[in-house]
Design a protein around this motif. Structure first.
Motif, short mmCIF file in Angstrom:
data_model
loop_
_atom_site.label_atom_id
_atom_site.label_comp_id
_atom_site.label_asym_id
_atom_site.label_seq_id
_atom_site.Cartn_x
_atom_site.Cartn_y
_atom_site.Cartn_z
N ARG A 266 77.30 37.07 69.87
CA ARG A 266 76.97 38.18 68.97
C ARG A 266 75.48 38.45 68.94
N GLY A 267 74.68 37.52 69.44
CA GLY A 267 73.25 37.74 69.50
C GLY A 267 72.43 36.90 68.55
N TYR A 268 73.07 35.99 67.84
CA TYR A 268 72.31 35.07 66.98
C TYR A 268 71.54 34.08 67.85
N THR A 269 70.37 33.69 67.33
CA THR A 269 69.53 32.71 68.03
C THR A 269 69.10 31.65 67.02
N SER A 270 68.30 30.71 67.49
CA SER A 270 67.84 29.64 66.61
C SER A 270 66.99 30.16 65.46
N SER A 271 66.53 31.40 65.55
CA SER A 271 65.73 31.96 64.47
C SER A 271 66.57 32.35 63.26
N ASN A 272 67.87 32.57 63.46
CA ASN A 272 68.71 33.00 62.33
C ASN A 272 70.08 32.33 62.29
N TRP A 273 70.22 31.25 63.05
CA TRP A 273 71.52 30.57 63.09
C TRP A 273 71.31 29.09 63.36
N VAL A 274 72.02 28.26 62.58
CA VAL A 274 72.01 26.81 62.77
C VAL A 274 73.44 26.31 62.72
N SER A 275 73.79 25.43 63.65
CA SER A 275 75.07 24.73 63.62
C SER A 275 74.76 23.25 63.84
N ARG A 276 75.08 22.41 62.83
CA ARG A 276 74.69 21.01 62.86
C ARG A 276 75.92 20.10 62.80
N ARG A 277 75.77 18.94 63.42
CA ARG A 277 76.77 17.88 63.38
C ARG A 277 76.11 16.65 62.77
N PHE A 278 76.74 16.07 61.75
CA PHE A 278 76.17 14.91 61.07
C PHE A 278 77.07 13.70 61.32
N GLU A 279 76.61 12.84 62.21
CA GLU A 279 77.41 11.68 62.60
C GLU A 279 77.65 10.75 61.41
N GLY A 280 78.88 10.26 61.32
CA GLY A 280 79.21 9.27 60.32
C GLY A 280 79.37 9.79 58.91
#
Length: 304
Positions: A266-280
């Motif tokens: 869709r055109g999102y970049t690191s400037s306006n989008w974050v997807s995080r994984r938190f182990e444990g």
């Protein structure tokens, strides 16, 4: 598909099993809670709304507004069914004092108990659900009636105007945010997509894309197809998503990977989008409280 997928209301205990009786106004170590009791609506059942005002609140200032789902679980663990809470007021208070976000108030919107899933499952996902499953899902999981679009009308047409009238808010899109976890995360992201002119940022912690207790393809595929067609344009919006790796979150990773591809396309970049994984980390208020500053900082970056 396994029948227990239909009984999604039983799968989200940490967020669903709310007290049947009156819950006392939360006690907070900083600021104050003002409760709007049984806020009336033409669209959904009335419910309490807990508004946190920070220490030093003044009508001579102006405030960002963070709307949060599952308002029963936000402020005071002594009042919640599982003795856990987000402690959102502590995080917001600290970030404001550190000068990292603007003055902010938090609007905690109570869920509707038995009808939580009906209000939080995005209604426009349903046309993308295969017909052979859709009717059973609506009947069993949504108690016969999808309510998400009505719930969003309540937020946008009734609650937000009252908050903006009663408090000195910065009422524009750039200063209005929505957040939740699990199903609350899904309805929050849906809110930004359906009302992109209202919400400038949305955060879903442990977003429950699978829509049911057990991993499945039908409900996530519906989410994928909706987002492919209706994800809010990146301009003027900030989107945060995350998940852990234990408890209910253990099943989330495959769905989030594909969601991330849709967001990127869709055109999102690191400037306006974050997807995080938190182990444990798992699926509970204690874990969300630990990482809450991350989405709040991200959503409110540039909102000064």
């Amino acid at each position: 598909m396994k029948e227990n997928i239909l009984f999604v209301l039983l799968s989200l205990g940490p967020l669903l099993a709310m007290q049947a009786g009156a819950q006392p106004i939360p006690k907070v170590g900083t600021g104050v809670i003002e409760r709007i009791e049984n806020f009336p609506s033409k669209h959904v059942a009335p419910r309490n709304v807990d508004v946190w005002l920070p220490h030093g609140y003044s009508t001579q200032r102006s405030y960002n507004v963070l709307y949060m789902q599952d308002g029963q679980m936000l402020f005071d663990a002594t009042t919640t069914w599982n003795k856990q809470a987000w402690n959102v007021h502590l995080t917001v208070d600290r970030l404001v004092k550190e000068g990292r976000i603007p003055d902010t108030i938090v609007v905690g919107v109570w869920n509707n108990g038995k009808y939580r899933h009906a209000e939080y499952y995005p209604e426009k996902f349903l046309p993308y659900v295969i017909e052979s499953f859709r009717g059973k899902f609506i009947d069993k999981a949504l108690h016969g009636k999808p309510l998400a679009d009505s719930y969003l009308r309540f937020l946008v047409e009734e609650l937000k105007p009252e908050i903006d009238r009663k408090y000195p808010t910065r009422s524009g899109r750039a200063n209005t945010f929505v957040m939740g976890s699990s199903m609350g995360g899904m309805i929050s992201i849906y809110a930004m997509n359906e009302y992109p002119h209202i919400f400038g940022g949305a955060a879903g912690l442990s977003t429950h894309w699978m829509g049911a207790m057990q991993p499945n393809s039908t409900l996530p595929l519906a989410a994928f197809n909706y987002l492919r067609d209706h994800l809010a344009a990146p301009a003027g919006h900030r989107l945060y998503m995350d998940h852990g790796t234990t408890e209910l979150d253990a099943g989330y990773a495959p769905y989030q990977v594909f969601i991330d591809e849709i967001v990127r396309d869709r055109g999102y970049t690191s400037s306006n989008w974050v997807s995080r994984r938190f182990e444990g980390t798992g699926h509970n208020e204690r874990e969300w409280a630990k990482r809450l500053e991350i989405p709040i900082l991200f959503l409110m970056a540039g909102s000064q």
